[in-house]
Design an enzyme around this catalytic site. Sequence first.
Site, PDB file in Angstrom:
ATOM      1  N   HIS A  57       0.800  -1.229   0.000  1.00 28.94           N
ATOM      2  CA  HIS A  57       0.000   0.000   0.000  1.00 28.94           C
ATOM      3  C   HIS A  57       0.835   1.284   0.000  1.00 28.94           C
ATOM      4  O   HIS A  57       0.261   2.378  -0.031  1.00 28.94           O
ATOM      5  CB  HIS A  57      -0.915   0.008   1.230  1.00 28.94           C
ATOM      6  CG  HIS A  57      -0.134   0.106   2.504  1.00 28.94           C
ATOM      7  ND1 HIS A  57       0.508  -0.976   3.052  1.00 28.94           N
ATOM      8  CD2 HIS A  57       0.148   1.166   3.292  1.00 28.94           C
ATOM      9  CE1 HIS A  57       1.149  -0.594   4.139  1.00 28.94           C
ATOM     10  NE2 HIS A  57       0.949   0.703   4.309  1.00 28.94           N
ATOM     11  N   HIS A  72       1.591   6.934  -0.753  1.00 31.30           N
ATOM     12  CA  HIS A  72       0.714   6.081   0.060  1.00 31.30           C
ATOM     13  C   HIS A  72      -0.549   5.814  -0.745  1.00 31.30           C
ATOM     14  O   HIS A  72      -1.331   6.724  -0.998  1.00 31.30           O
ATOM     15  CB  HIS A  72       0.386   6.775   1.389  1.00 31.30           C
ATOM     16  CG  HIS A  72      -0.081   5.831   2.441  1.00 31.30           C
ATOM     17  ND1 HIS A  72      -1.336   5.253   2.423  1.00 31.30           N
ATOM     18  CD2 HIS A  72       0.549   5.336   3.531  1.00 31.30           C
ATOM     19  CE1 HIS A  72      -1.458   4.461   3.479  1.00 31.30           C
ATOM     20  NE2 HIS A  72      -0.332   4.489   4.160  1.00 31.30           N
TER      21      HIS A  72
END
Length: 149
Positions: A57, A72
Amino acid sequence: MTTVTSPLAGVAIGLSAVPDPVFSGAMVGPGTAVDPVREPIEAVSPVDGIIVSLHPHAFVVVDPDGHGVLTHLGIDTVQLNGEGFELLAAKGDTVERGQALVRWDPAVIEQAGKSPVSPVIALEAAADSLGAVLEEGVVDTATTLFKWK
């Protein structure tokens, strides 16, 4: 001067619009964010450099000047334990701007109840060290998001 380009196709929205106080408050560092297109896409490196951190992620690439850029992918996506993400590179790899690092589908993330909005952060940077920060408009992986002095 480091030029940071968008790791994703989508729309630049600025950090203040990120639905997470850690990012919207620039606690991790200054930068901007991208609301990605809702289709399977690849997140690419925003700078030339070395991958110093790589999770499904999120990733950090440090450029030759020592500037670390965090991408992110989505908010609270760590809770998905990698589901919906495919790594295309490895920690320690030397990468070029635009090189694909993670394949994911923002629509699937959204269906899982998470925001796909993706902060792009200049780690440990002073707020006044960024110039020309893009906070609105359509972007692709060649669009400059900000310049880091």
